[in-house]
Design a protein around this motif. Sequence first.
Motif, PDB file in Angstrom:
ATOM      1  N   THR A  19       0.835  -1.216   0.000  1.00 16.30           N
ATOM      2  CA  THR A  19       0.000   0.000   0.000  1.00 16.30           C
ATOM      3  C   THR A  19       0.867   1.262   0.000  1.00 16.30           C
ATOM      4  OG1 THR A  19      -0.223  -0.190   2.398  1.00 16.30           O
ATOM      5  CG2 THR A  19      -2.042  -1.035   1.095  1.00 16.30           C
ATOM      6  N   GLY A  20       1.992   1.222   0.713  1.00 13.51           N
ATOM      7  CA  GLY A  20       2.889   2.380   0.743  1.00 13.51           C
ATOM      8  C   GLY A  20       3.467   2.682  -0.631  1.00 13.51           C
ATOM      9  N   ALA A  21       3.822   1.630  -1.364  1.00  8.69           N
ATOM     10  CA  ALA A  21       4.421   1.817  -2.687  1.00  8.69           C
ATOM     11  C   ALA A  21       3.395   2.367  -3.673  1.00  8.69           C
ATOM     12  CB  ALA A  21       4.992   0.489  -3.190  1.00  8.69           C
ATOM     13  N   LEU A  22       2.176   1.862  -3.598  1.00 10.46           N
ATOM     14  CA  LEU A  22       1.147   2.351  -4.527  1.00 10.46           C
ATOM     15  C   LEU A  22       0.859   3.836  -4.272  1.00 10.46           C
ATOM     16  CD1 LEU A  22      -1.355  -0.678  -4.672  1.00 10.46           C
ATOM     17  CD2 LEU A  22       0.557  -0.152  -6.201  1.00 10.46           C
ATOM     18  N   ARG A  23       0.917   4.215  -3.003  1.00 10.34           N
ATOM     19  CA  ARG A  23       0.696   5.629  -2.694  1.00 10.34           C
ATOM     20  C   ARG A  23       1.811   6.505  -3.282  1.00 10.34           C
ATOM     21  NH1 ARG A  23      -0.606   6.694   3.079  1.00 10.34           N
ATOM     22  NH2 ARG A  23      -1.826   4.819   2.590  1.00 10.34           N
ATOM     23  N   ALA A  24       3.054   6.026  -3.171  1.00 13.67           N
ATOM     24  CA  ALA A  24       4.180   6.789  -3.725  1.00 13.67           C
ATOM     25  C   ALA A  24       3.995   6.973  -5.228  1.00 13.67           C
ATOM     26  CB  ALA A  24       5.491   6.070  -3.427  1.00 13.67           C
ATOM     27  N   MET A  25       3.484   5.945  -5.868  1.00  8.79           N
ATOM     28  CA  MET A  25       3.249   5.963  -7.312  1.00  8.79           C
ATOM     29  C   MET A  25       2.188   7.002  -7.661  1.00  8.79           C
ATOM     30  SD  MET A  25       2.816   2.372  -9.311  1.00  8.79           S
ATOM     31  CE  MET A  25       1.043   2.434  -9.483  1.00  8.79           C
ATOM     32  N   GLU A  26       1.147   7.061  -6.825  1.00 10.97           N
ATOM     33  CA  GLU A  26       0.096   8.070  -7.019  1.00 10.97           C
ATOM     34  C   GLU A  26       0.661   9.478  -6.866  1.00 10.97           C
ATOM     35  OE1 GLU A  26      -3.378   5.489  -4.951  1.00 10.97           O
ATOM     36  OE2 GLU A  26      -3.262   7.595  -4.336  1.00 10.97           O
ATOM     37  N   GLU A  27       1.549   9.622  -5.862  1.00 10.24           N
ATOM     38  CA  GLU A  27       2.072  10.955  -5.564  1.00 10.24           C
ATOM     39  C   GLU A  27       3.120  11.425  -6.563  1.00 10.24           C
ATOM     40  OE1 GLU A  27       1.371  10.565  -0.719  1.00 10.24           O
ATOM     41  OE2 GLU A  27       3.396  10.867  -1.463  1.00 10.24           O
ATOM     42  N   PRO A  29       4.128  10.775 -10.518  1.00  8.03           N
ATOM     43  CA  PRO A  29       3.788  10.108 -11.785  1.00  8.03           C
ATOM     44  C   PRO A  29       4.994   9.500 -12.506  1.00  8.03           C
ATOM     45  CG  PRO A  29       2.953  12.376 -11.699  1.00  8.03           C
ATOM     46  CD  PRO A  29       3.878  12.218 -10.553  1.00  8.03           C
ATOM     47  N   SER A  30       6.192   9.912 -12.134  1.00  7.33           N
ATOM     48  CA  SER A  30       7.352   9.359 -12.845  1.00  7.33           C
ATOM     49  C   SER A  30       7.846   8.064 -12.215  1.00  7.33           C
ATOM     50  CB  SER A  30       8.477  10.402 -12.897  1.00  7.33           C
ATOM     51  OG  SER A  30       8.974  10.626 -11.603  1.00  7.33           O
ATOM     52  N   VAL A  31       7.161   7.600 -11.151  1.00  3.91           N
ATOM     53  CA  VAL A  31       7.605   6.377 -10.466  1.00  3.91           C
ATOM     54  C   VAL A  31       6.823   5.150 -10.942  1.00  3.91           C
ATOM     55  CG1 VAL A  31       7.517   5.186  -8.218  1.00  3.91           C
ATOM     56  CG2 VAL A  31       8.488   7.480  -8.375  1.00  3.91           C
ATOM     57  N   SER A  32       7.551   4.086 -11.291  1.00  3.14           N
ATOM     58  CA  SER A  32       6.949   2.763 -11.489  1.00  3.14           C
ATOM     59  C   SER A  32       7.487   1.854 -10.394  1.00  3.14           C
ATOM     60  CB  SER A  32       7.339   2.193 -12.845  1.00  3.14           C
ATOM     61  OG  SER A  32       6.802   2.982 -13.869  1.00  3.14           O
ATOM     62  N   ILE A  33       6.693   0.839 -10.048  1.00  2.00           N
ATOM     63  CA  ILE A  33       7.093  -0.042  -8.941  1.00  2.00           C
ATOM     64  C   ILE A  33       7.338  -1.468  -9.437  1.00  2.00           C
ATOM     65  CG2 ILE A  33       6.371  -1.070  -6.736  1.00  2.00           C
ATOM     66  CD1 ILE A  33       6.890   1.919  -6.428  1.00  2.00           C
ATOM     67  N   ASP A 275       9.257  10.765  15.513  1.00  4.23           N
ATOM     68  CA  ASP A 275       8.563   9.787  14.692  1.00  4.23           C
ATOM     69  C   ASP A 275       9.385   9.487  13.436  1.00  4.23           C
ATOM     70  OD1 ASP A 275       6.851   8.209  13.353  1.00  4.23           O
ATOM     71  OD2 ASP A 275       5.309   9.731  13.041  1.00  4.23           O
ATOM     72  N   TYR A 276      10.002   8.316  13.430  1.00  7.10           N
ATOM     73  CA  TYR A 276      10.861   7.969  12.288  1.00  7.10           C
ATOM     74  C   TYR A 276      10.059   7.726  11.024  1.00  7.10           C
ATOM     75  CZ  TYR A 276       9.269   3.522  13.927  1.00  7.10           C
ATOM     76  OH  TYR A 276       8.474   2.508  14.348  1.00  7.10           O
ATOM     77  N   GLN A 277       8.736   7.572  11.154  1.00  3.88           N
ATOM     78  CA  GLN A 277       7.906   7.291   9.981  1.00  3.88           C
ATOM     79  C   GLN A 277       7.948   8.452   8.981  1.00  3.88           C
ATOM     80  OE1 GLN A 277       6.608   4.322   9.824  1.00  3.88           O
ATOM     81  NE2 GLN A 277       5.977   3.644  11.857  1.00  3.88           N
ATOM     82  N   ALA A 278       8.150   9.652   9.504  1.00  5.62           N
ATOM     83  CA  ALA A 278       8.139  10.817   8.624  1.00  5.62           C
ATOM     84  C   ALA A 278       9.320  10.801   7.663  1.00  5.62           C
ATOM     85  CB  ALA A 278       8.165  12.092   9.455  1.00  5.62           C
ATOM     86  N   ILE A 279      10.404  10.184   8.080  1.00  7.43           N
ATOM     87  CA  ILE A 279      11.590  10.132   7.229  1.00  7.43           C
ATOM     88  C   ILE A 279      11.512   8.899   6.329  1.00  7.43           C
ATOM     89  CG2 ILE A 279      14.115  10.040   7.196  1.00  7.43           C
ATOM     90  CD1 ILE A 279      13.254  12.603   8.459  1.00  7.43           C
ATOM     91  N   GLY A 280      11.100   7.805   6.897  1.00  9.31           N
ATOM     92  CA  GLY A 280      10.857   6.612   6.090  1.00  9.31           C
ATOM     93  C   GLY A 280      12.026   5.680   5.988  1.00  9.31           C
ATOM     94  N   MET A 306      10.051   6.513   2.039  1.00 13.42           N
ATOM     95  CA  MET A 306      11.325   5.879   1.683  1.00 13.42           C
ATOM     96  C   MET A 306      11.487   5.868   0.163  1.00 13.42           C
ATOM     97  SD  MET A 306      13.043   2.378   3.033  1.00 13.42           S
ATOM     98  CE  MET A 306      11.561   1.380   2.992  1.00 13.42           C
ATOM     99  N   ILE A 307      10.387   5.649  -0.552  1.00  8.64           N
ATOM    100  CA  ILE A 307      10.450   5.648  -2.023  1.00  8.64           C
ATOM    101  C   ILE A 307      10.749   7.055  -2.543  1.00  8.64           C
ATOM    102  CG2 ILE A 307       9.060   5.307  -4.131  1.00  8.64           C
ATOM    103  CD1 ILE A 307       7.749   2.905  -2.540  1.00  8.64           C
ATOM    104  N   HIS A 308      10.137   8.059  -1.931  1.00 13.45           N
ATOM    105  CA  HIS A 308      10.455   9.444  -2.322  1.00 13.45           C
ATOM    106  C   HIS A 308      11.937   9.761  -2.061  1.00 13.45           C
ATOM    107  CE1 HIS A 308       6.362  10.114  -3.275  1.00 13.45           C
ATOM    108  NE2 HIS A 308       5.904  10.342  -2.049  1.00 13.45           N
ATOM    109  N   SER A 309      12.476   9.234  -0.949  1.00 13.57           N
ATOM    110  CA  SER A 309      13.908   9.448  -0.668  1.00 13.57           C
ATOM    111  C   SER A 309      14.772   8.791  -1.733  1.00 13.57           C
ATOM    112  CB  SER A 309      14.290   8.869   0.697  1.00 13.57           C
ATOM    113  OG  SER A 309      13.722   9.618   1.735  1.00 13.57           O
TER     114      SER A 309
END
Lengths: 327, 327
Positions: A19-27, A29-33, A275-280, A306-309
Amino acid sequence: MIIAVDAVGGDFYPKNPITGALRAMEENPSVSILFVGPENMIRNELASLEYDTSRVDILHAPEIVTMEDTASVAIKTKPYSSITVGIKAHQQGRCDAFVSAGNTGALLAASTILLGRLNGVLRSTIAATFPTLKGPALLIDAGANLELRPEMYYQFAKMGSIFSEVILQQESPTVGLVNVGEEREKGTDIHKEAYKMLETLDNFAGNIEGKDILCGTTNVFLTDGFTGNIILKFGESIPEMLKLKIAQTMKEQKVDEATQNIVYKLLKESLSGFDYQAIGGVPFLGVNGVSLVGHGNSSPAAITNMIHSAVNCIRHRLNERIVSSLH
Amino acid sequence: MIIAVDAVGGDFYPKNPITGALRAMEENPSVSILFVGPENMIRNELASLEYDTSRVDILHAPEIVTMEDTASVAIKTKPYSSITVGIKAHQQGRCDAFVSAGNTGALLAASTILLGRLNGVLRSTIAATFPTLKGPALLIDAGANLELRPEMYYQFAKMGSIFSEVILQQESPTVGLVNVGEEREKGTDIHKEAYKMLETLDNFAGNIEGKDILCGTTNVFLTDGFTGNIILKFGESIPEMLKLKIAQTMKEQKVDEATQNIVYKLLKESLSGFDYQAIGGVPFLGVNGVSLVGHGNSSPAAITNMIHSAVNCIRHRLNERIVSSLH
């Protein structure tokens, strides 16, 4: 950009990574998973979700490295794990990065062995973001190399500074050497030698002590992996300890429920920086590729970040900058 | 019992050492005080105070070791300092213990060189009490020996256990080795070797991690002086950091003054365990004598408590117990 995602990494697989990866993809558009893991498990999880199927692919890897596996066992006895298969796919150019919330030791070993080190790098390492009064700082080494030679401190200072500037977007980051006192002659012979090498860097701010960490006296905290690991886990335990302690006090003093709620809310707000979640996730620095690891406990949001990083590491050519800084 | 007190130790001399010592004398009729320091300064301070003059004496020592002096400079260039004169008086049997809130490095050096080590002890060390959710634990080594050999961990485990039981009055104290993971094969070669030796002790609870420290997983935290110093100073910085952080949040959220006061009071109460003044001071373990050091910032109450601790070390024959445990 194709980001390979370990579908069976962390404590909450396959749900959180997927679910996290699909969200990164939504956010973005240049990302494929490219999901890496047992194909059926991934297909089952994806079945109930809506996403752009043209940007998702699966790479079958039947074996799973557990959080308890030692790095050497994981590498030697599980050649078809998501970690090994994913890193190999990155090595072969099938994806631009690999991210995982799985076993850090196994990931570091696979990344170092399969991808190799960048030209001129003595040791690959792992850095961790650390909450301070002045925002997140970078703790390097966070546990990869328990003992360091002086020249490794020097290289880690450079790698950490680049990461801090490029990925954490801190302007002109300063580096402090974690030591038992401020004076230059403090510490073991290794620290004294490291100090001399670090002095040649423009952004070296000298020794910092245990009390400087939470204050965020410098942007980068330079330390060996043994001390780094202790600091990191100690720091992570502060919010929970504090909540327990304050709950205990409020119970003893029979504080009314309304006030309790206000206090808990303030406490939560105040400790949100922890909160380490914010960094990923953070990359293994010094490896010839882009490989990031997140906390085992990663939420979907942590995976997304993490994917955005990873994307930022690629975009800002982190590795090229590291190599040129060392030459 | 004659307790020698460094009249010029710490940040608030001669006031805090002198008033704190006189209070200890009031609280314990078997205690006499020998103030060590510049005679005129001590007489001036005593002039305005009321006390039992028959139980107070002065030993003139004209030189003052500052908090900034390195240990070797202090010992070599200031032979008539309160520290050297006081420890020598103890060595010669003129007093039963020496306590100081002064320069820790100089005190350790003087104690080790002049008093010598107890029979069978490889290294003298300094332990520190550390606040945890379960009350104070003992951190050993707290900064005296930056690097340890495995057999030193073993001896420090024994010395720490005895101190914890006899002085901190903890029943059957357990010992944990501070390490990067719980498993026995974690850490450097030195940690692995130390683990094997520690296993032969009945009260060894295995490795503990950074996250176990504030929880108080064991009564004694065993570590090298480098890591110990970082943990100690990091821990000491938590209350202040937290107060600043919560103040910031309350300001941002425009919390009313009445609520602010409740929150500050709760916070103060909850963090009172972090107040090192309650403990006062800790002895150098392994030296052939009773020599205690307190925080430079010691209040009179901290000095009083340090003197009570010194009395306990003598009464409970701490050193005899250490020697017999090592044979």
